[in-house]
Design an enzyme around this catalytic site. Structure first.
Site, short mmCIF file in Angstrom:
data_model
loop_
_atom_site.label_atom_id
_atom_site.label_comp_id
_atom_site.label_asym_id
_atom_site.label_seq_id
_atom_site.Cartn_x
_atom_site.Cartn_y
_atom_site.Cartn_z
N PRO A 11 0.79 -1.23 0.00
CG PRO A 11 -0.15 -1.11 2.12
CD PRO A 11 0.52 -2.06 1.17
CG ASN A 12 -0.30 4.31 1.19
OD1 ASN A 12 -1.26 4.82 0.62
ND2 ASN A 12 -0.40 3.78 2.39
NE ARG A 19 3.87 6.83 1.56
CZ ARG A 19 4.14 5.61 2.02
NH1 ARG A 19 4.68 4.71 1.23
NH2 ARG A 19 3.86 5.30 3.26
CE1 TYR A 24 8.75 5.41 2.73
CE2 TYR A 24 7.20 7.25 2.82
CZ TYR A 24 7.70 6.06 3.34
OH TYR A 24 7.13 5.52 4.48
CG ASN A 75 8.28 -1.68 0.78
OD1 ASN A 75 7.65 -1.75 1.84
ND2 ASN A 75 8.93 -0.59 0.41
CB ALA A 78 1.32 0.59 6.75
CD GLU A 99 10.49 -6.88 6.85
OE1 GLU A 99 10.50 -8.01 7.40
OE2 GLU A 99 10.33 -5.82 7.49
CG HIS A 101 11.01 -1.68 5.26
ND1 HIS A 101 9.64 -1.68 5.10
CD2 HIS A 101 11.32 -2.78 5.98
CE1 HIS A 101 9.16 -2.75 5.71
NE2 HIS A 101 10.15 -3.43 6.25
NE ARG A 108 9.61 6.78 8.53
CZ ARG A 108 8.70 6.48 7.59
NH1 ARG A 108 8.87 5.44 6.80
NH2 ARG A 108 7.63 7.23 7.46
C1 DQA Z 1 8.04 1.47 4.16
C2 DQA Z 1 8.08 1.74 5.66
C3 DQA Z 1 6.71 1.51 6.28
O1 DQA Z 1 6.76 1.79 7.67
C4 DQA Z 1 5.69 2.42 5.65
O2 DQA Z 1 4.40 2.17 6.17
C5 DQA Z 1 5.68 2.35 4.17
C6 DQA Z 1 6.95 2.27 3.47
C7 DQA Z 1 9.39 1.81 3.48
O3 DQA Z 1 9.58 1.37 2.34
O4 DQA Z 1 10.21 2.53 4.04
O5 DQA Z 1 4.64 2.46 3.53
O6 DQA Z 1 7.80 0.08 3.97
#
Ligand code: DQA
Length: 145
Positions: A11-12, A19, A24, A75, A78, A99, A101, A108
């Site tokens: 998501p996102n 964003r 990012y 990735n 959240a 995994e 990020h 954070r």
């Molecule tokens: C993320 C880190 C997560 O905490 C966050 O909710 C994201 C992006 C990252 O790529 O840094 O959506 O996975």
């Protein structure tokens, strides 16, 4: 046969580039993954993105038993911090999952310090910006040294 890697973004992550650019960056993930694939002609890179938890689980089920798939770079956004269901899907499949990020989640807010997914992943790469994806792909390939 060339190694084959599937990158799944949750998501996102479709909004990366627009964003929170201070967190990012300002480059889109699609553009980055295009360049990554171009820079690794010896690897087949597939990608998927969904904002829905169930879709991510379906993708893991669909690809996770594919003998020709070298690994999955995930990735989960959240959902990393909340989804026992995605953790169960990773535990269920045969293909290794790394995994990833973009941000350093441990620098954070505290809610991002815990991952439901890390215990069932082969490893975690975080905090290298979009380059985290390249490092994750490399980690799934046979060692160069
Ligand atoms: C993320 C880190 C997560 O905490 C966050 O909710 C994201 C992006 C990252 O790529 O840094 O959506 O996975």
């Amino acid at each position: 046969m060339k190694p084959r890697i599937l990158i799944i973004n949750g998501p996102n992550l479709n909004l990366v580039g627009r964003r929170e650019p201070d967190v990012y960056g300002s480059r889109s993930l699609d553009e980055y993954i295009d360049s990554l694939a171009e820079s690794m002609p010896g690897v087949t890179i597939d990608r998927m993105q969904s904002n829905h938890e169930g879709d991510i689980i379906d993708m893991l089920h669909e690809w996770g038993y594919d003998k020709d798939l070298t690994g999955i770079v995930l990735n989960a956004g959240a959902y990393t911090h909340t989804s026992l269901a995605i953790a169960d899907a990773i535990a269920a499949i045969n293909v290794p999952v790394v995994e990833v990020h973009i941000s350093n989640v441990w620098s954070r807010d505290a809610v991002r310090h815990h991952s439901m997914l890390s215990p069932v992943c082969r490893g975690v790469i975080a905090g290298f910006g979009l380059d985290s994806y390249r490092l994750a792909v490399l980690s799934l390939l046979p060692p160069a040294l």
